[in-house]
Write an enzyme that holds these catalytic residues in place. Structure first.
Site, short mmCIF file in Angstrom:
data_model
loop_
_atom_site.label_atom_id
_atom_site.label_comp_id
_atom_site.label_asym_id
_atom_site.label_seq_id
_atom_site.Cartn_x
_atom_site.Cartn_y
_atom_site.Cartn_z
CE1 TYR A 49 -1.88 27.30 3.53
CE2 TYR A 49 -2.41 25.90 1.66
CZ TYR A 49 -1.49 26.40 2.57
OH TYR A 49 -0.18 25.99 2.50
CG ASN A 112 6.59 28.96 1.74
OD1 ASN A 112 5.89 27.96 1.54
ND2 ASN A 112 6.14 29.99 2.43
#
Ligand code: RTP
Ligand code: MG
Length: 147
Positions: A49, A112
Site C-alpha cells: 500500500y 470491501n
C-alpha cells in the site's frame, strides 16, 4: 498473457467468500496460476500500500490487511487486470453496482472484500510482493478450449 494480483481481504476470508470469489473468475474464463492463504506482515502491507502512505487512513489500512489471513491469487487472461476491476466493482461499496463482488457482498469502504491490481505495473509489483516465481504455474487447459 496478462496477469493480475487479486486478494480476498481478511473480511472476505472470515465471511467464507473465498470459494464464491474464485468461482466468479473461473466462470468468467480466467486461469488461476497461483494461490495461497497467508497472513500479511506489516512490512508486506506497507510495501503493498506504499502509494497510500501519506493518506490519513494508511494506518488503518495496514492494520486491517494484517488482521487475519488473506487469500492471495494470481490470475491470467486477456485484459484480466481491467476486467477483474470491473468484476470487483467500485472501491466504495456505496457506489458499486449489484452484480459486482463489492456490490453484492460489501457494505463498508474499509472492508470491501477484495483487492485487485489497477495497472500492469501494479500487477508486476504486487505479484512480486506476494509470490515467488516458482509458485506461479503456467499450464494449458486440456479440456476446455472455448474460453
Ligand atoms: P484495492 O487497492 O483494495 O483493490 O482498492 P482500490 O484500488 O479500489 O482502492 P484504493 O484507492 O487503492 O484504496 C485501497 C483501499 O483503501 C481503502 N480506502 N479507504 N477511508 C478512505 O477514504 C479510504 N479510501 C480507500 C479501501 O478499502 C480501498 O480498497
Ligand atoms: Mg488500489
Amino acid at each position: 498473457m496478462e496477469r493480475t494480483y487479486l486478494m480476498v481481504k481478511p473480511d472476505g476470508v472470515q465471511r467464507n467468500l473465498v470459494g464464491e470469489i474464485v468461482s466468479r473468475f473461473e466462470n468468467k474464463g480466467f486461469q488461476l496460476v497461483g494461490a495461497k492463504l497467508l497472513t500479511v506482515t506489516k512490512e508486506m502491507a506497507e510495501t503493498h500500500y506504499a502509494e497510500h502512505k501519506e493518506r490519513p487512513f494508511f494506518g488503518e489500512l495496514v492494520d486491517f490487511i494484517t488482521s487475519g489471513p488473506v487469500f492471495a491469487m494470481v490470475w491470467e487472461g486477456e485484459n484480466v487486470i481491467n476486467t477483474a476491476r470491473k468484476m470487483m466493482g467500485a472501491t466504495n461499496p456505496a457506489d458499486s453496482d449489484p452484480g459486482t463482488i463489492r456490490g453484492d457482498y460489501a457494505a463498508k469502504l474499509s472492508m470491501n472484500v477484495i483487492h485487485g491490481s489497477d495497472s500492469p505495473e501494479s500487477a508486476d509489483r504486487e505479484i512480486g510482493i506476494f509470490f515467488k516465481n516458482e509458485e506461479l504455474i503456467s499450464y494449458e487447459k486440456t479440456i476446455n478450449p472455448w474460453v
